[in-house]
Each structure stands twice: as structure tokens, then as C-alpha cells.
Design an enzyme around this catalytic site. Structure first.
Site, short mmCIF file in Angstrom:
data_model
loop_
_atom_site.label_atom_id
_atom_site.label_comp_id
_atom_site.label_asym_id
_atom_site.label_seq_id
_atom_site.Cartn_x
_atom_site.Cartn_y
_atom_site.Cartn_z
N GLU A 175 -4.63 -9.20 5.65
CA GLU A 175 -5.15 -9.03 6.52
C GLU A 175 -6.33 -9.81 6.94
O GLU A 175 -6.90 -9.39 7.57
CB GLU A 175 -5.47 -7.99 6.54
CG GLU A 175 -4.43 -6.76 6.65
CD GLU A 175 -4.60 -4.82 6.91
OE1 GLU A 175 -3.81 -4.73 7.86
OE2 GLU A 175 -5.19 -4.33 5.91
N PHE B 296 -5.27 -12.15 9.30
CA PHE B 296 -6.56 -12.96 10.78
C PHE B 296 -6.33 -11.86 11.15
O PHE B 296 -5.39 -12.08 12.92
CB PHE B 296 -4.26 -13.63 10.51
CG PHE B 296 -4.67 -14.82 10.04
CD1 PHE B 296 -5.66 -16.00 10.20
CD2 PHE B 296 -3.73 -15.05 9.09
CE1 PHE B 296 -5.56 -17.28 9.78
CE2 PHE B 296 -4.41 -16.51 8.03
CZ PHE B 296 -5.44 -17.63 8.95
N HIS B 297 -6.54 -10.68 10.41
CA HIS B 297 -6.50 -9.30 11.55
C HIS B 297 -7.60 -9.22 12.45
O HIS B 297 -8.85 -10.20 12.18
CB HIS B 297 -6.35 -8.30 10.58
CG HIS B 297 -6.50 -6.86 11.62
ND1 HIS B 297 -7.36 -6.19 12.64
CD2 HIS B 297 -5.12 -5.60 11.84
CE1 HIS B 297 -6.70 -5.39 12.77
NE2 HIS B 297 -5.44 -5.39 12.70
N ARG C 220 0.69 -1.23 0.25
CA ARG C 220 -0.19 0.22 0.03
C ARG C 220 0.67 1.50 -0.44
O ARG C 220 2.12 0.87 0.56
CB ARG C 220 -1.07 0.50 1.36
CG ARG C 220 -2.28 -0.96 1.41
CD ARG C 220 -2.75 -0.93 2.50
NE ARG C 220 -2.13 -1.02 3.55
CZ ARG C 220 -2.63 -1.22 4.75
NH1 ARG C 220 -4.32 -1.33 4.58
NH2 ARG C 220 -2.30 -1.34 6.04
N TRP D 183 -0.11 -7.91 12.57
CA TRP D 183 1.32 -7.85 12.03
C TRP D 183 2.45 -8.02 13.24
O TRP D 183 3.85 -6.85 13.20
CB TRP D 183 1.92 -6.07 11.09
CG TRP D 183 0.64 -5.10 12.67
CD1 TRP D 183 -1.05 -4.94 12.25
CD2 TRP D 183 0.93 -4.60 13.39
NE1 TRP D 183 -1.42 -4.12 12.90
CE2 TRP D 183 -0.28 -3.37 13.52
CE3 TRP D 183 1.82 -4.13 14.16
CZ2 TRP D 183 -0.08 -2.29 15.10
CZ3 TRP D 183 2.33 -2.89 15.69
CH2 TRP D 183 0.53 -2.90 15.96
N GLU E 155 -9.31 4.03 14.49
CA GLU E 155 -8.48 2.17 14.27
C GLU E 155 -8.93 2.12 15.57
O GLU E 155 -7.35 3.01 16.04
CB GLU E 155 -8.18 2.44 13.44
CG GLU E 155 -8.19 2.51 11.86
CD GLU E 155 -7.29 2.10 11.07
OE1 GLU E 155 -6.21 1.34 11.25
OE2 GLU E 155 -7.31 2.66 9.51
N ASN F 174 -5.17 7.05 3.60
CA ASN F 174 -5.59 5.85 4.93
C ASN F 174 -3.23 6.21 5.31
O ASN F 174 -2.85 5.36 4.81
CB ASN F 174 -5.70 5.03 4.34
CG ASN F 174 -5.71 4.00 6.37
OD1 ASN F 174 -6.65 4.59 6.70
ND2 ASN F 174 -4.38 3.20 5.89
N GLU F 175 -3.56 6.14 6.84
CA GLU F 175 -2.17 6.81 7.62
C GLU F 175 -1.05 6.60 6.03
O GLU F 175 -0.24 6.43 5.91
CB GLU F 175 -1.79 5.01 8.03
CG GLU F 175 -2.87 4.78 8.94
CD GLU F 175 -3.15 3.92 9.75
OE1 GLU F 175 -1.49 2.56 9.63
OE2 GLU F 175 -2.57 3.70 10.60
#
Ligand code: GLA
Length: 690
Positions: free
Chosen positions: A381, A383-384, A136, A341, A333, A174-175
Site C-alpha cells: 500500500e 501509494f495509498h 490478507r 486499489w 476508515e 479487519n474488514e
């Protein structure tokens, strides 16, 4: 001739990076009550699931979702070809469900077709390696091609939804910087030179500021100035620091360009999600926040941090400090479990979702939001954690999400109130942190974040509220101002800090603060140049400790990492070194200044020594805790017009007490004069006016 690895091959000139002054706006209210929700990525699911999503969101009390954050490629499927149908449908569905939308400009993730057609938009690392597609933030902020495609899409999006009543907020990108914080390509170099012209004026001023006589590096033409490339060597500290500042501004200029497009089509407030935590961040958030209608943050607790609630409090105190009026901000968030992560991604313990979320609300967030609404079965993502985990509504997480929704609803009247005025402040500055942690330094592995957190921890454990503020803050309202390892400081800021003891306050400065000016040049005449007179003490030699080396203090503490030889002028020694080369020399000094005092801490102190100093500072300054409470209970107050809400968070596994009276808004129970906070639980008392 060999091709330069930094050459972008892009036609046209670099994007011009300039940041206009912010236009102040009143604080934005995003929802009817505290905001509750999360990132919503419906494009990852078939249409049937959306109905269930909206139904479950309503059941949980969700009132705001961040929509379309990564949906550029799903809408603009080929250059200029846009399929709005799915986005139209979900916007309508959410609207009918009464759920507000934080609509994202999806520029954080450029589509694959764009990266294939224009691989040159990707950022280039310091060693000339161009980032391949697949991640990203895969773009360089100086790229005119990226800017053109991005703004075209933002324009189309804003035109279509700018006046839609469900759009309560714009979530730009985003971020920013979370993947492309620095680019070292030739276009970035060109943009950097323009930026330097604006900052310094002429080339002579640049040479003077950076001290380029050293190593004969004087620049005779602008084109000779390059970004600090390469893996080896040591860049000029002034050049390095300016490149960091430029990179922050380059990303900010992308944010501002998207914001300007959005504002042509929409009156809804605009923000972006920051990543504010302890230490030096990827961009200088103090310069970003004033350009947002509400400062928004992403905060994730770290499983292996035993003091993760303090890390959370630090981030929240720093968010509040971003605006001088300490207006409410928004937790954009966080996670219901662990992110994917970290090295070992552990679920949260029972009760932590509420305790962590309400910990942010206690310190000024007007809501609690998560990444993400529904867990992704596929993709990076998968497994987030999410509000609705893979196991669905039968999960403990879902039950806790429902409970949090009820709690936030019960706290409705807290919306818009401000955290009680803090009487203590800690000064934090991203550029100072960048300077501390980079280049040839007396100690090359000091952590700015750790220093900041240790002093904050001492106040946090005493329930003494503390704003974490940028150097631009007004220090006049504070009785205690702490300045941990602020390596670089501009003279006007140093002057305002020196004024703190002169007007009767207490200033505490720790080692390596005020050693350099804002260009990274040492202030000569003895360390710390910016503060030595007010401190009445100065240092000429540094004695950083080797990895396993320790030094004893005469207060019983043991120092690691850092010591230095301090000479007293008119300060007194409060704690001395008791072993090693510096045995007998002062380690901590204090100079009375009228009714105030100036403290100097020349060592990296252990927690017990910091605690002893904190006790003395508390007594001297008359700071009072938000409530008298058992150890392990965090107490913070938010106040409005004639109303007062005391948040009590019990971070222990046993019931704990605090001295407080009022009605618990979460359970309806009344307490006077002692309140018991259940193990791992939270109470929010509407306090009885006295
Ligand atoms: C960040 C990003 C999100 C997601 C989360 C995962 O905060 O903004 O898109 O990747 O991390 O923790």
C-alpha cells in the site's frame, strides 16, 4: 484415488458455526468529542519517527488511532514467542500523548510462519484452488487450526492491554470477508451441514426448502450436501443462498469468538470495521451490527463516480439504519486522497477531505478516521494516501487534515446527538442482493447497488432524509417505504411491508421484488407474489431488454435493462410503455389504499422518470427537506436534547445559498435567514430554537 483439491488435510473437526442472539448495549462513546485519527502502523517505522508521530497527532487534534491491525507477525515472531516491547512502548507513548487507542486483534493477517507451518488454513476457492500466502484474510473460518492460533494470540494481547487506560476500543480483525468471504474446503462443507441442521432441522426440510426434486438432486444423507463448488453449471438457488448466509455466519462466529476472549479481560467496547456501501455486501451486515458496541464503517469514494457524495450518503444512511435507535456510528476508515486499489488513483480536490468527512458526521458518524496516519514507503500500500503523506507536513493534505481536526473540535457538542428522524426508508437486504445477482435469472447482469442508489439519489437530491434499513426494521415510523428489487423476502417481512399503505403510508415496490421467498423459491400465482394483492397489479411475463435496446415511456422517459407485462386489478396506470411489444401496457402503477398508496414500478426507470415519481411522492406524503437550498447543496440535521445542528455541504464550484438561521460552529459567523455556503465548503449551523 486422486486427492480432492478441497481436502484440507487438517486434523480435527470443523469449527462449529453458530451465532447467539446479540446482547444489547448502550451506544459507546469512544473519545472526548468527535473521534479523529486513523490506522496507525508504527511497526513500519523506526522508533525516532514515533515521537514525531505523537507530536504531529497532538498538533492535528488526533484523539483515537487504530493500532496493531496487521501486527500479529511483528509481535508473535514464531509460534508462542512474543516480542511485546515495541507495542508496550508505543501504547505508553500514545497514552502519554493523551491519544486513545482502538487496539486491534491482528487476525486479519496471519504471520508467514503460521501459513508456512499450516498452509491448510488458507481458504479454498470454488474451483479447488487454495489461496497462496502473501495477501490478507488468508484463512478459512471453519479451520480449527486457525481458530486455535488466533484465539491464543488474542488472549495474550487482551491479557496484556485489556485494562490499559489508553485502550478505548477493541477493533476485532479487519474488514472480515475482504479476501476470505467464502471458502469451499471440506471443513467448510462439514461446518455448513451443521449450520443447515440448526437452520432447517432435518434433511427433509432442506430438500423441501431447496426443491431438490429438480434434476433429481434430492439429498438422502447429509454428506451428499456440498458447497456450491465449480465454475460451471448453476447451483441450486436455495443451496447457493444458504451457503452465502452460512459464510457470513462463519466469519461472524470468528469475530464473536475473538470478542468473547477480549471481553474476559477488558471492559472497553468492541467493534469491527464493516464495508457498508451500496448493493449486496460480502457479509450480511444487518446480522453483524447488533454484535458491535458501535457500528464502524470503512468508506472510500470512487474517483470515477460522478455522484460519489451520494454514494457516501447512501453508505452513511445505511450505517445509521443498522441500529433501530439510529444511534451514532463511526467512520473508521476513509481516505485523504485516493486509495491505491482503484484503476486510476487521483488525489482529492481541495476541500474534499472536510466535505466528505463532515458528510459522514452529518449522517450520524461520531467522528472521522482514515487509513492511514502516515503513508507507508514500502509494501503493497505504498501509494495509498494518508493523513501525513510522503511529502510530510509541507503538503496541502496535511494542512487540510489540521483544518479538519479544528473543525471536528468545533463540533464537539454534536457528539452523541442523533440524525433527525427520517420519514422515508429504503429497504436493503444483502441476501436478496446475492440472490438477484447470481444463478440463472431472467436478466443476469442487474446490479442491486445501482437500483438502490437510483431511488436514494432522488431523495438525496431533494434533501429528503432517508434511512436505509434492513428487513428487520420497524417500518411503522415511515411515511414512505421504498423496496427496490428485493428479490427474496420472508413472509413476515412482506406482511409488515404490506401494512405500510394499510396504515396510511406509501409503499413503492420496484420490479423483481417479492418474487421469491427467503429460501429463493418463486411465490406462485403471478409476480410479485409477496406484494401483488396490495399493489393491485401483477405480472406474468418478463421482457428484459438487450444491451442496446430501449423502450419509450409515455412520460417522455426511456427505459433500458428491464420491462415486464403488468396486468391491472384495482390499481391505475401512472406511466405506460409507449413503444415495443408492451406499448400501451402499464409501466408504473398506483393503488390507493385508504389514506395510503401502493406503487409498483415494473421497469428500470431513467433518472428523469424517477424524479417525476419522487416529486409526486413528496407531494403525496408531505415529506419536507432538511432546508430549502440551491441545487448542489446537501442539507442534513442532527438533533440532541434541545439542540439542533444543520449541516450544509456545498458540492459545487460556486457559492450557494440555503434558507437557514443560526451560528456556524466552524467559523463563528451568524446567519439569518439566508446562509451562503462557499464553493466546495461546509457550514454547520447551531440552529436558533424557535
Ligand atoms: C481497507 C483496509 C485497510 C487498507 C485500506 C486501503 O479499508 O481495511 O487496511 O487496506 O482498505 O484503502
Amino acid at each position: 484415488m486422486t486427492a480432492s483439491p478441497w481436502h484440507s488435510g487438517e486434523p480435527g473437526s470443523a469449527v462449529r458455526v453458530s451465532v447467539p442472539p446479540p446482547s444489547p448495549r448502550p451506544p459507546a462513546r469512544l473519545a472526548d468529542g468527535l473521534a479523529f485519527g486513523g490506522d496507525y502502523n508504527p511497526e513500519q517505522w523506526p522508533r525516532e519517527v514515533w515521537d514525531e508521530d505523537v507530536k504531529l497527532m497532538r498538533e492535528a487534534g488526533v484523539n483515537l488511532v487504530s493500532l496493531g491491525v496487521f501486527a500479529w507477525g511483528t509481535v508473535e515472531t514464531a509460534a508462542g514467542v512474543r516480542d511485546w516491547s515495541w507495542l508496550d512502548d508505543i501504547v505508553e507513548l500514545l497514552h502519554q500523548g493523551g491519544i486513545g487507542i482502538g487496539l486491534a486483534t491482528p487476525t486479519a493477517a496471519p504471520p508467514s510462519w503460521l501459513l508456512a507451518a499450516h498452509p491448510e488454513i488458507a481458504p479454498v476457492l470454488a474451483d479447488g484452488f487454495r489461496e497462496p500466502p502473501g495477501g490478507r484474510l488468508a484463512w478459512c473460518a471453519a479451520s480449527p487450526v486457525f481458530r486455535r492460533y488466533a484465539l491464543r494470540h488474542v488472549e495474550a494481547l487482551a491479557e496484556r492491554y485489556g485494562r490499559h487506560p489508553a485502550v478505548r476500543l477493541w477493533h476485532i480483525g479487519n474488514e472480515f470477508g475482504g479476501g476470505n468471504a467464502r471458502c469451499y474446503c471440506d471443513l467448510s462443507a462439514e461446518a455448513f451441514r451443521d449450520w443447515l441442521r440448526d437452520r432447517h432441522g432435518g434433511l427433509d426440510a432442506v430438500n423441501a426448502a431447496w426443491g431438490t426434486q429438480q434434476w433429481g438432486h434430492r439429498f438422502g444423507a447429509w454428506e451428499e450436501i456440498l458447497p456450491p463448488r465449480g465454475r460451471h453449471g448453476a447451483p441450486n438457488p436455495g443451496l447457493y443462498l444458504d451457503y452465502e448466509r452460512f459464510s457470513s455466519d462463519a466469519l461472524l462466529s470468528q469475530y464473536l469468538a475473538e470478542k468473547a476472549v477480549v471481553e474476559r479481560h477488558s471492559a472497553a467496547p468492541v467493534t469491527t470495521n464493516l464495508m457498508v456501501g451500496a448493493g449486496a455486501q460480502v457479509v450480511d451486515y444487518a446480522t453483524w451490527a447488533p454484535h458491535t458496541a458501535i457500528a464502524a464503517n470503512d468508506h472510500y469514494t470512487l474517483v470515477d463516480d460522478p455522484l460519489r457524495e451520494q454514494d457516501l450518503a447512501f453508505a452513511a444512511d445505511r450505517m445509521r439504519g443498522l441500529f433501530p435507535d439510529r444511534r451514532p456510528w463511526l467512520l473508521m476508515e476513509s481516505s485523504t486522497g485516493s486509495p491505491s486499489w482503484q484503476r486510476r488513483n487521483r488525489a482529492k480536490d481541495p476541500g474534499e477531505i472536510a466535505r466528505h468527512s463532515l458528510g459522514h458526521v452529518a449522517r450520524g458518524s461520531d467522528g472521522a478516521m482514515f487509513f492511514q496516519w502516515r503513508a507507508s514507503p514500502a509494501g503493497a500500500e505504498q501509494f495509498h494516501s494518508a493523513m501525513l503523506p510522503h511529502s510530510g507536513s509541507r503538503s496541502r493534505v496535511w494542512r487540510e487534515v489540521l483544518e479538519l481536526g479544528r473543525s471536528l473540535k468545533a463540533l464537539r457538542e454534536v457528539q452523541g446527538t442523533r440524525v433527525e428522524r427520517a420519514r422515508a426508508a429504503i429497504v436493503v437486504d444483502d441476501p436478496a442482493g446475492w440472490a438477484l445477482q447470481h444463478g440463472l435469472k431472467p436478466h443476469r447482469s442487474l446490479s442491486y447497488g445501482r437500483e438502490l442508489r437510483e431511488w436514494h439519489r432522488a431523495l438525496w437530491q431533494r434533501n429528503l432524509l432517508c434511512d436505509v434499513v434492513p428487513p428487520s426494521a420497524d417500518f411503522d415510523g415511515y411515511d414512505l417505504v421504498m423496496v427496490p428489487t428485493l428479490l427474496t423476502v420472508a413472509e413476515p417481512v412482506a406482511a409488515r411491508l404490506r401494512a405500510v399503505p394499510e396504515r396510511g403510508g406509501t409503499l413503492l415496490v420496484t420490479y423483481l421484488s417479492g418474487v421469491c421467498d427467503a429460501d429463493g423459491r418463486v411465490i406462485t400465482g403471478g409476480f410479485p407474489g409477496a406484494f401483488r394483492e396490495v399493489l393491485g397489479a401483477w405480472t406474468d411475463e418478463f421482457y428484459p431488454l438487450q444491451e442496446h435496446e430501449t423502450v419509450a415511456l409515455d412520460d417522455g422517459g426511456t427505459v433500458t435493462e428491464w420491462t415486464e407485462r403488468v396486468h391491472l386489478e384495482d390499481a391505475e396506470s401512472i406511466v405506460g410503455y409507449a413503444s415495443g411489444t408492451l406499448a400501451g401496457a402499464p409501466a408504473v402503477t398506483r393503488r390507493p389504499v385508504g389514506d395510503g398508496a401502493a406503487w409498483y414500478v415494473s421497469a428500470h426507470l431513467p433518472p428523469d422518470s424517477i424524479d417525476r415519481i419522487a416529486d409526486r411522492l413528496t407531494a403525496e406524503t408531505g415529506l419536507v427537506p432538511a432546508a430549502e437550498a440551491d441545487p448542489g447543496v446537501e442539507a442534513v440535521r442532527r438533533v440532541g436534547d434541545g439542540s439542533s445542528f444543520l449541516f450544509l455541504l456545498n458540492h459545487t464550484d460556486a457559492d450557494r445559498n440555503a434558507e437557514a438561521s443560526g451560528l456556524d460552529l466552524l467559523t463563528g459567523e451568524a446567519f439569518d435567514p439566508i446562509v451562503t455556503i462557499p464553493a466546495n465548503g461546509v457550514r454547520v449551523l447551531r440552529e436558533t430554537p424557535v
